[in-house]
Scaffold this motif. Structure first.
Motif, PDB file in Angstrom:
ATOM      1  N   ASP A  26       0.831  -1.202   0.000  1.00  0.00           N
ATOM      2  CA  ASP A  26       0.000   0.000   0.000  1.00  0.00           C
ATOM      3  C   ASP A  26       0.865   1.252   0.000  1.00  0.00           C
ATOM      4  OD1 ASP A  26      -2.284  -1.520  -0.001  1.00  0.00           O
ATOM      5  OD2 ASP A  26      -2.656  -1.339   2.153  1.00  0.00           O
ATOM      6  N   VAL A  54       0.987   4.278  -2.861  1.00  0.00           N
ATOM      7  CA  VAL A  54       0.807   5.696  -2.556  1.00  0.00           C
ATOM      8  C   VAL A  54       2.060   6.482  -2.945  1.00  0.00           C
ATOM      9  CG1 VAL A  54       0.421   7.371  -0.715  1.00  0.00           C
ATOM     10  CG2 VAL A  54      -0.853   5.228  -0.721  1.00  0.00           C
ATOM     11  N   VAL A  94      -9.106   5.681  -3.577  1.00  0.00           N
ATOM     12  CA  VAL A  94      -8.929   5.250  -2.186  1.00  0.00           C
ATOM     13  C   VAL A  94     -10.280   4.983  -1.531  1.00  0.00           C
ATOM     14  CG1 VAL A  94      -6.758   6.505  -1.906  1.00  0.00           C
ATOM     15  CG2 VAL A  94      -8.897   7.625  -1.289  1.00  0.00           C
ATOM     16  N   LEU A 100      -6.180   3.881   4.639  1.00  0.00           N
ATOM     17  CA  LEU A 100      -6.555   3.917   3.232  1.00  0.00           C
ATOM     18  C   LEU A 100      -6.372   2.556   2.579  1.00  0.00           C
ATOM     19  CD1 LEU A 100      -4.874   7.250   2.021  1.00  0.00           C
ATOM     20  CD2 LEU A 100      -7.224   6.923   2.810  1.00  0.00           C
ATOM     21  N   PRO A 151      -5.592   1.893  -1.072  1.00  0.00           N
ATOM     22  CA  PRO A 151      -5.332   2.626  -2.319  1.00  0.00           C
ATOM     23  C   PRO A 151      -5.320   1.725  -3.550  1.00  0.00           C
ATOM     24  CG  PRO A 151      -3.269   2.196  -1.206  1.00  0.00           C
ATOM     25  CD  PRO A 151      -4.358   1.557  -0.356  1.00  0.00           C
TER      26      PRO A 151
END
Length: 325
Positions: free
Chosen positions: A142, A146, A158, A210, A212
């Motif tokens: 992750d 990002v 997200v 989050l 993503p």
């Protein structure tokens, strides 16, 4: 051979010291011929160092990043700095603890005896700071998604997870559709990873909250909202949640939310009420502990909850009333 090796290491040190060197500069610094310098450069290339030849009148040689990690050249202070950093690195990413330990072991084995002895006096034990309340470690995949989106300026899709890491399902009261955001900057504060993003306005998002998904859709560069560090630290709405304490309370403070958010302890939550007021929710080992923290903001407190916290504030006020004015 020993002389050649020492000269190659000196050449490598020079190349690492600044972005680019001309051939005459290198021959002067090393006190050897141009042919010897070019031969040593080829030796370093065979060892895996990516040394680029820059053509043209202002050309020369530049040390770049290769496809594999070659042997590193560290001086004594650098080696000790890396060893200390490896021992004190916070565990903010899943699965890196074993890699960190292996890297420290490899570095220690490669040290000369005098440095290894110095390293023996710097064996450290990390103690948990209970006021920091770091976020749960982040999945490295992750974080890579990002980070790549920030670097490439590609939109991110997200979904925001709950504080416990679960994903709200359709029909749940807190369910929200996935959003497309512009990721602009990553920041680490109090062992938490934050993403500064544009989402119909500037926002600060906890990366561990989050889920993503990468895209290849670019977005235009925007001017960041001033000092990124100040923006993250003074943003009350950054996805933080109250830490688990045996006592948790809240109060309305006569201060702007951005002021309280900057100085609130880790594991607390600041909610903006209006331009000059906010509500802070925080915990401690006792009701008196919460009251003491609230007192550090030196402002009017109202709507103090629950009653146990109100009584603790009154008791502290009675104790302090004995001090001469």
């Amino acid at each position: 051979m020993a002389t050649t090796s020492r000269r190659a290491l000196q050449l490598l040190s020079l190349l690492a010291a600044r972005p680019q060197w001309s051939l005459p500069e290198l021959t002067e610094r090393l006190a050897v011929s141009a042919r010897t310098v070019t031969r040593d450069i080829e030796t370093l290339r065979e060892l895996g160092y990516a040394i680029t030849t820059v053509r043209g009148p202002g050309g020369g040689y530049r040390l770049g990043a290769g496809s594999a990690l070659p042997p590193l050249l560290l001086d004594d202070d650098q080696a000790l700095a890396v060893a200390v950093a490896l021992q004190t690195a916070p565990a903010t990413i899943f699965g890196l603890a074993d890699d960190t330990a292996r890297a420290l072991e490899t570095l220690t084995r490669a040290m000369p005896p005098r440095l290894r002895a110095a390293m023996g006096t710097l064996r450290l034990t990390q103690l948990r700071n209970y006021w920091e309340f770091p976020a749960p470690p982040i999945d490295p995949q992750d974080l890579a998604v990002v980070g790549a989106a920030v670097r490439r300026r590609h939109l991110l899709v997200v979904e925001v997870l709950r504080a416990d890491g679960t994903r709200p399902a359709p029909g749940d009261p807190d369910f929200a559709q996935a959003r497309r955001i512009e990721p602009h900057h990553l920041a680490v504060w109090a062992a938490r990873w934050y993403l500064v993003a544009w989402d119909e306005g500037w926002r600060v998002l906890r990366v561990d909250r989050l889920r993503p998904r990468a895209t290849t859709e670019p977005f235009p560069e925007r001017e960041l909202p001033g000092d990124v560090a100040a923006f993250v630290m003074t943003s009350p709405d950054r996805g933080d949640t109250p830490a688990a304490w045996q006592c948790t309370g809240s109060a309305r403070l006569a201060l702007p939310a951005e002021v309280v958010a900057r100085w609130a302890p880790g594991g607390s939550v600041v909610e903006q009420l209006d331009a000059g007021h906010c509500r802070m929710t925080l915990g401690a080992w006792s009701w008196a502990g919460i009251a003491g923290i609230l007192a550090t903001f030196d402002t009017e407190l109202t709507d103090v909850q629950p009653p146990e916290l109100t009584r603790a504030c009154a008791r502290i006020a009675q104790r302090w009333a004995h001090f001469p004015s």
